[in-house]
Design an enzyme around this catalytic site. Sequence first.
Site, PDB file in Angstrom:
ATOM      1  N   ASP A  57       0.866  -1.169   0.000  1.00  0.00           N
ATOM      2  CA  ASP A  57       0.000   0.000   0.000  1.00  0.00           C
ATOM      3  C   ASP A  57       0.910   1.229   0.000  1.00  0.00           C
ATOM      4  OD1 ASP A  57      -2.204   1.659   0.114  1.00  0.00           O
ATOM      5  OD2 ASP A  57      -3.166   0.572   1.749  1.00  0.00           O
ATOM      6  N   TRP A  58       0.336   2.390  -0.289  1.00  0.00           N
ATOM      7  CA  TRP A  58       1.140   3.587  -0.543  1.00  0.00           C
ATOM      8  C   TRP A  58       1.821   4.080   0.738  1.00  0.00           C
ATOM      9  CZ3 TRP A  58      -0.311   1.399  -4.457  1.00  0.00           C
ATOM     10  CH2 TRP A  58      -0.205   1.914  -5.748  1.00  0.00           C
TER      11      TRP A  58
END
Length: 679
Positions: A581-582
Amino acid sequence: MNIANLVDTTELKKIKGLNAILLAGQAGNATGNIVADVVLGKSIPSGKLTDTWAASYEDYPSSKNFSHNNGDTNDEYYSDGIYVGYRYFDTFNVTPNYCFGYGKGYTDFETEVRDVEADAKNVTVTASVKNIGDTFAGKEVVQVYYSAPDGTIEKPYQELGGFGKSDLLSPGESQTITISFPTRSMASYDEKKAAWVLEAGTYYIRVGNSSRTTKVAAALNLKETVVTVQGKNLFPADDAPQELSKAGVTPYSYEGEAEEKAAAKQIDICSKCIKTETVVYSETPEAFPAYEGEKLTAADVKSGKATLKDLVSQLTVEEMAAVCNGTADGLGQEGFIGSSSDMAPGAAGDTTSILLEDRGIYNTILADGPAGLRLIPHFVVDADGKMVSSGNPLEDAFNKNEIEVPEGGTEYFQYCTAIPVAALLAQSWNMDLIRKCGDIVGKEMEEFHISVWLAPGMNIHRNPLCGRNFEYYSEDPLVAGMCAAADTRGIQSHAGIGTSIKHFAANNQEDNRMYVNEHISERAMREIYLKSFEIAVKTAQPMTIMSSYNLVNGVHTANSHDLLTAAARDEWGFAGYVMTDWGTSEDMSGLFAYKYNLKYGHSTSRECVLAGNDLQMPGQQGNRQEIVASVADGTLPLGQLQTCAYRILNVVLQSLAYDDCKPYGDQFDLEEAVTVTKA
């Protein structure tokens, strides 16, 4: 109720004169017309709940200690174990306002079980559904549950095994529906044996149109306990929670249940006919043999002149470190979390184009979801092709319409369809419909040259207060897994594009979601929180998986080899690449200091690669530097980095960046988790 999450319906039920509640559920672009047509009787509602709506929030077993409720957002203890949703309410005989699977329409149905057949391979239920109303048409959902015997492992009252939805039936019209699911899918996880087992005893097959209307239809008798899958425990508890037990509890029942069990059709299942699958776990990969010939290109790999491994063996460590990171800090635009693409305004990020000039390997674009494709709908570029920014990326991302077009500049529009949120899609219980929604997104991905859709989200609705339940499907892993698989199949029917199922795994709260440690038993992890992902992987092979921010039993999921490699790849056969995920492998406490703390620290780039988390997004210089330094000092084997780069490039070379791309799923021999036929 134009809502996507659960609300306190006890308060609604107190309203004098209220005799119906219409759950609209955020249906996207067409919401207004849909609601109007339903209210006017021009279309027929036929949804069923995929969550249990309790009479009180305190009725959910996780409520007392969930997230911020106990003041501790660093550690979440899953003391409810496997007793999530209807598994808890049925087993502990807690009456909800609306049970799992409940839903009304404008007519009534009569469902009659015609036959139940079972053997070592499949359980098959055939039922007839008849519209017994006299005015309106409608659709009915036939739900098949099983009650497994208590042996050395405690079992819930019942679990969903399969389901099927009828066609639109006019008054008096009937249809026969046959629902089949694998016998081995009724297995439970035995932590002591580190295996999935079907324990000896009687498995009752139940049929109804909700969890509280099921009737016993057959009794399957298994004389000997069978190990269906022999593996190893992957999620040792760092601080094991004391789990709920049904010992001494009288479960939900109804008048005549004992008589139904006694009169049920008896079917013997051959224990020796159920074969044991033994998982072979992978070792640390060796370095690829060096290809000594000329510099290889994507064209050489596609033509068969050389293999992709040959090409990867020629890449420098610095090049592979770039391949294994996104480009948010790279080629120009200022990125921010969720909108870091240099190639498509509003997209979430890109893979590197560092190998384009001399290797012919294009970048790919990754765009967020989950209720359709998320891009900036309106933007302007100047005469040099640079996007004109308001100076505030958030304003650009959320459609700041008043943007002045400079001389020589160009104005662009990229509007996308808002499909229903995942929670509503699941409540359709209609896999064909969900696949069509995936097809809508897939067409728009082709139009805007997006390779990967960062969706569907498919975490379990453990508690109503999870802030992202709207983009997840259900409290039930079978429903969630089948919905994600249908969505993925719809998208991946288009050439060169795919999904990224997320958040892998146990992202079931939003408070301190980047650093919370989820303490979960091995059994609950496998039966509840991983099962949906397993179903999606085995039946749809999504192009990618996105790891979550949180920890599970003291290990960051992004750094968990047991989760990302041993479970997803070795046990389930996942063939694509895993991404973070970012900002997962960055210290985000500064950016989000108001919300997060670092009791357990953040994951690292080196450990991402070691775990098989191939692509780190959105990417930063520090991630690449850490990878290069780790190979240099010997703490990161070269073969492991090469393997991660290989998996990413293997998907990139199949993407729509290339004219010869094909539907990604065509290369796999996939089967449905549940087979439904209608006559």
